[in-house]
Scaffold this motif. Structure first.
Motif, PDB file in Angstrom:
ATOM      1  N   ASP A  25       6.009   6.669  -4.750  1.00 56.26           N
ATOM      2  CA  ASP A  25       6.153   6.523  -3.312  1.00 56.26           C
ATOM      3  C   ASP A  25       5.344   7.652  -2.679  1.00 56.26           C
ATOM      4  OD1 ASP A  25       7.016   5.945  -0.806  1.00 56.26           O
ATOM      5  OD2 ASP A  25       8.975   6.914  -1.046  1.00 56.26           O
ATOM      6  N   ARG A  26       4.070   7.377  -2.403  1.00 54.27           N
ATOM      7  CA  ARG A  26       3.215   8.436  -1.854  1.00 54.27           C
ATOM      8  C   ARG A  26       2.891   8.115  -0.402  1.00 54.27           C
ATOM      9  NH1 ARG A  26       4.671  10.823  -6.432  1.00 54.27           N
ATOM     10  NH2 ARG A  26       3.148  10.853  -8.122  1.00 54.27           N
ATOM     11  N   PRO A  27       2.933   9.116   0.458  1.00 58.00           N
ATOM     12  CA  PRO A  27       2.749   8.847   1.890  1.00 58.00           C
ATOM     13  C   PRO A  27       1.341   8.335   2.251  1.00 58.00           C
ATOM     14  CG  PRO A  27       2.942  11.216   1.465  1.00 58.00           C
ATOM     15  CD  PRO A  27       3.278  10.519   0.189  1.00 58.00           C
ATOM     16  N   TRP A  28       0.385   8.357   1.322  1.00 54.79           N
ATOM     17  CA  TRP A  28      -0.981   7.901   1.646  1.00 54.79           C
ATOM     18  C   TRP A  28      -1.267   6.488   1.119  1.00 54.79           C
ATOM     19  CZ3 TRP A  28       0.169  12.085  -1.538  1.00 54.79           C
ATOM     20  CH2 TRP A  28      -0.004  11.863  -2.907  1.00 54.79           C
ATOM     21  N   PHE A  29      -0.249   5.806   0.626  1.00 54.00           N
ATOM     22  CA  PHE A  29      -0.509   4.491   0.025  1.00 54.00           C
ATOM     23  C   PHE A  29      -0.803   3.384   1.045  1.00 54.00           C
ATOM     24  CE2 PHE A  29       1.493   5.044  -4.493  1.00 54.00           C
ATOM     25  CZ  PHE A  29       0.379   5.779  -4.860  1.00 54.00           C
ATOM     26  N   GLY A  30      -0.734   3.698   2.348  1.00 56.88           N
ATOM     27  CA  GLY A  30      -1.103   2.706   3.362  1.00 56.88           C
ATOM     28  C   GLY A  30      -2.537   2.244   3.213  1.00 56.88           C
ATOM     29  N   GLY A  31      -3.428   3.156   2.815  1.00 59.22           N
ATOM     30  CA  GLY A  31      -4.782   2.751   2.472  1.00 59.22           C
ATOM     31  C   GLY A  31      -5.796   2.744   3.600  1.00 59.22           C
ATOM     32  N   ASP A  32      -5.508   3.363   4.799  1.00 60.60           N
ATOM     33  CA  ASP A  32      -6.575   3.447   5.808  1.00 60.60           C
ATOM     34  C   ASP A  32      -7.241   4.825   5.733  1.00 60.60           C
ATOM     35  OD1 ASP A  32      -4.965   5.248   7.144  1.00 60.60           O
ATOM     36  OD2 ASP A  32      -4.212   3.778   8.591  1.00 60.60           O
ATOM     37  N   MET A  33      -8.146   5.104   6.661  1.00 61.54           N
ATOM     38  CA  MET A  33      -8.899   6.360   6.568  1.00 61.54           C
ATOM     39  C   MET A  33      -8.007   7.593   6.792  1.00 61.54           C
ATOM     40  SD  MET A  33     -11.944   6.182   5.435  1.00 61.54           S
ATOM     41  CE  MET A  33     -13.054   7.475   5.982  1.00 61.54           C
ATOM     42  N   ASP A  34      -6.957   7.448   7.616  1.00 62.83           N
ATOM     43  CA  ASP A  34      -6.039   8.584   7.797  1.00 62.83           C
ATOM     44  C   ASP A  34      -5.304   8.872   6.495  1.00 62.83           C
ATOM     45  OD1 ASP A  34      -6.703   9.029  10.383  1.00 62.83           O
ATOM     46  OD2 ASP A  34      -5.107   7.739  11.214  1.00 62.83           O
ATOM     47  N   ASP A  35      -4.953   7.788   5.794  1.00 60.95           N
ATOM     48  CA  ASP A  35      -4.291   7.967   4.493  1.00 60.95           C
ATOM     49  C   ASP A  35      -5.243   8.651   3.503  1.00 60.95           C
ATOM     50  OD1 ASP A  35      -1.831   6.710   5.164  1.00 60.95           O
ATOM     51  OD2 ASP A  35      -2.843   4.774   5.041  1.00 60.95           O
ATOM     52  N   ALA A  36      -6.523   8.255   3.551  1.00 59.47           N
ATOM     53  CA  ALA A  36      -7.504   8.851   2.640  1.00 59.47           C
ATOM     54  C   ALA A  36      -7.631  10.354   2.881  1.00 59.47           C
ATOM     55  CB  ALA A  36      -8.861   8.164   2.815  1.00 59.47           C
ATOM     56  N   ARG A  37      -7.549  10.725   4.170  1.00 56.12           N
ATOM     57  CA  ARG A  37      -7.631  12.150   4.506  1.00 56.12           C
ATOM     58  C   ARG A  37      -6.399  12.909   3.994  1.00 56.12           C
ATOM     59  NH1 ARG A  37     -10.349  15.163   8.502  1.00 56.12           N
ATOM     60  NH2 ARG A  37     -11.436  13.271   9.148  1.00 56.12           N
ATOM     61  N   LEU A  38      -5.229  12.293   4.181  1.00 56.04           N
ATOM     62  CA  LEU A  38      -3.995  12.910   3.698  1.00 56.04           C
ATOM     63  C   LEU A  38      -4.041  13.055   2.172  1.00 56.04           C
ATOM     64  CD1 LEU A  38      -1.045  13.869   4.012  1.00 56.04           C
ATOM     65  CD2 LEU A  38      -0.338  11.460   3.928  1.00 56.04           C
ATOM     66  N   LYS A  39      -4.536  12.002   1.520  1.00 56.83           N
ATOM     67  CA  LYS A  39      -4.655  12.036   0.060  1.00 56.83           C
ATOM     68  C   LYS A  39      -5.559  13.209  -0.370  1.00 56.83           C
ATOM     69  CE  LYS A  39      -6.446   8.229  -1.674  1.00 56.83           C
ATOM     70  NZ  LYS A  39      -6.808   7.023  -2.452  1.00 56.83           N
ATOM     71  N   ALA A  40      -6.655  13.399   0.365  1.00 52.98           N
ATOM     72  CA  ALA A  40      -7.568  14.504   0.048  1.00 52.98           C
ATOM     73  C   ALA A  40      -6.876  15.857   0.251  1.00 52.98           C
ATOM     74  CB  ALA A  40      -8.821  14.421   0.907  1.00 52.98           C
ATOM     75  N   ASP A  41      -6.085  15.959   1.327  1.00 55.45           N
ATOM     76  CA  ASP A  41      -5.358  17.218   1.570  1.00 55.45           C
ATOM     77  C   ASP A  41      -4.436  17.525   0.397  1.00 55.45           C
ATOM     78  OD1 ASP A  41      -6.496  17.615   4.051  1.00 55.45           O
ATOM     79  OD2 ASP A  41      -4.853  16.671   5.175  1.00 55.45           O
ATOM     80  N   VAL A  42      -3.677  16.499  -0.017  1.00 60.75           N
ATOM     81  CA  VAL A  42      -2.709  16.706  -1.100  1.00 60.75           C
ATOM     82  C   VAL A  42      -3.444  16.995  -2.418  1.00 60.75           C
ATOM     83  CG1 VAL A  42      -0.909  15.594  -2.482  1.00 60.75           C
ATOM     84  CG2 VAL A  42      -0.914  15.342   0.002  1.00 60.75           C
TER      85      VAL A  42
END
Ligand code: XUL
Ligand code: CO
Length: 435
Positions: free
Chosen positions: A66-83
């Protein structure tokens, strides 16, 4: 800072006696091993795909993470990069690796996908400067999207070949821009499901054409990193052309690319090919194409690529022995192509996996160094082959003797070679002293 790793602090070396599960007990980055810091020998990298893109699915069930970036849009991609960069920092990992598809959502067109990739590269550029974590290698995912179901370079449709070529170009550009030290090609769909619909000769010619263009482009843009092929015998394709290290070497030699391309060897892939990992490293070294490693382990009962974190010190030690004997890594490194089990759903599990893997590799490296420093094992090998230092032996090896000349000498000297023990049990016991 995101709050994903809330409450977790950077892992530190605390020594073998430490009972802290989130401390290193063996990986001591600055400790000198054979004249250089451990971190420079091992050159650890975290793989973006397993730790941040993989959702924990298996053939019988979907996402468990359950990862908060699994929505898959560009904001999620940025969050994924932060993490992702937070994990690199918590581990003090010197490198990371990624595929385009791990870091950016697919666009509706090639151009849109590349635009998104470049956006992410802008973010990575800043984060690399900020944290000091560098890019070990970049690669293109040419196997997940359905357009690649019948192969990328080896597709019967030339438009798919072209799409793959364009995608590789975009990924090489980004890898170059980010200072990547290698560019990897792993061909999961470069093979076949059934020979009934496949022309293997034509497909291998296509694959070699793609690789030649990659090499040309590397020189054109001044990319100084290594181009690496990652062998794997099967999975997802039933049979893959990059079967193992020696198959890849034969392929490179056939198409005149053996001086331009090296290999990225993965533990689990070696096992699937019916080899040990150290066999693959030793073969690459013998062929002069050793580049980098994908570190993991397979479950020995399952028969597929389970990509688990390594935890077998004796196996890892033998691999690092061969890596050290091959001169160690130059552009390559130890990339954890390892993923959590699907029940390991907590952020903390990402730390347990990597810390344990890094400690296992550190123990393996130290054992390999101790074997070399002790010298008994190398001396054994030297003596086993010492006969080849003789004058006649050297003449045979250099091609200065014909079969008839050798036959004449065997007869005149009445040669009667006596078998000598291979001493396997002695050697196994000797190696066990160090692991
Ligand atoms: C698949 C595999 C890939 C490559 C990069 O088995 O190992 O993740 O390492 O494409
Ligand atoms: Co891999």
């Amino acid at each position: 800072m995101t709050d994903f790793f809330k409450g977790l602090t950077p892992a530190k070396y605390e020594g073998p006696e430490s009972t802290n599960p989130l401390a290193f007990r063996h990986y001591n980055p600055d400790e000198i091993v054979l004249g250089k810091p451990m971190k420079e020998h091992l050159r650890f990298a975290v793989a973006y795909w397993h730790s941040f893109a993989w959702e924990g699915g298996d053939p019988f069930g979907g996402r468990t993470f359950d990862r908060p970036w699994f929505g898959g849009d560009m904001d999620d991609a940025r969050l994924k990069a932060d993490v992702a960069f937070e994990l690199f920092t918590l581990l003090d990992a010197p490198y990371f690796c990624f595929h385009d598809a791990d870091v950016r959502p697919e666009g509706e067109s090639y151009a849109k996908s590349v635009k998104r990739l470049n956006k992410l590269a802008d973010i990575f550029e800043e984060k690399i400067a900020e944290t000091g974590t560098k890019l070990l290698w970049g690669t293109a995912n040419l196997f997940s999207n359905r357009r690649f179901m019948s192969g990328a370079a080896t597709n019967p449709d030339p438009d798919v070949f072209a799409y793959a070529a364009a995608t590789i170009k975009a990924n090489m550009d980004v890898t170059h821009r980010l200072g990547g030290e290698n560019y990897v090609l792993w061909g999961g769909r470069e093979g076949y499901e059934t020979l009934l619909n496949t022309r293997v000769g034509q497909e291998m010619d296509q694959m070699a054409r793609m690789l030649s263009m990659v090499v040309d482009y590397k020189h054109k843009i001044g990319f100084e990193g290594a181009i690496l092929i990652e062998p794997k015998p099967q999975e997802p394709a039933k049979h893959q052309y990059d079967y193992d290290v020696s198959t890849v070497y034969g392929f490179l030699k056939k198409y005149g690319l053996e001086k331009e391309v090296k290999v990225n060897i993965e533990v689990g892939h070696a096992i699937l090919a019916g080899h040990t990992f150290e066999h693959e490293v030793a073969m690459a070294s013998a062929h002069g194409i050793f580049g980098s490693i994908d570190m993991n382990r397979n479950d020995y009962q399952s028969g597929w690529d389970t990509d688990q974190f390594p935890n077998n010190v004796p196996e890892v030690a033998l691999a690092y022995y061969h890596i050290l004997k091959a001169g160690g890594f130059t552009t390559g490194g130890t990339n954890f192509d390892s993923k959590l089990r699907r029940q390991s759903i907590d952020p903390e599990d990402l730390l347990h996996g990597h810390i344990g893997g890094m400690d296992t590799c550190a123990r393996g490296l130290k054992a390999a160094a101790a074997i070399i420093e002790d010298g008994t094992y190398d001396k054994f090998l030297e003596e086993r082959y010492a006969g080849w230092n003789g004058k006649e032996a050297q003449a045979m090896l250099k091609g200065e003797r014909s079969l008839e000349e050798i036959a004449a000498r065997v007869e005149t000297d009445d040669l009667d070679p006596q078998p000598r023990s291979g001493r396997q049990e002695y050697l196994e016991n000797l190696i066990n002293r160090f692991v």
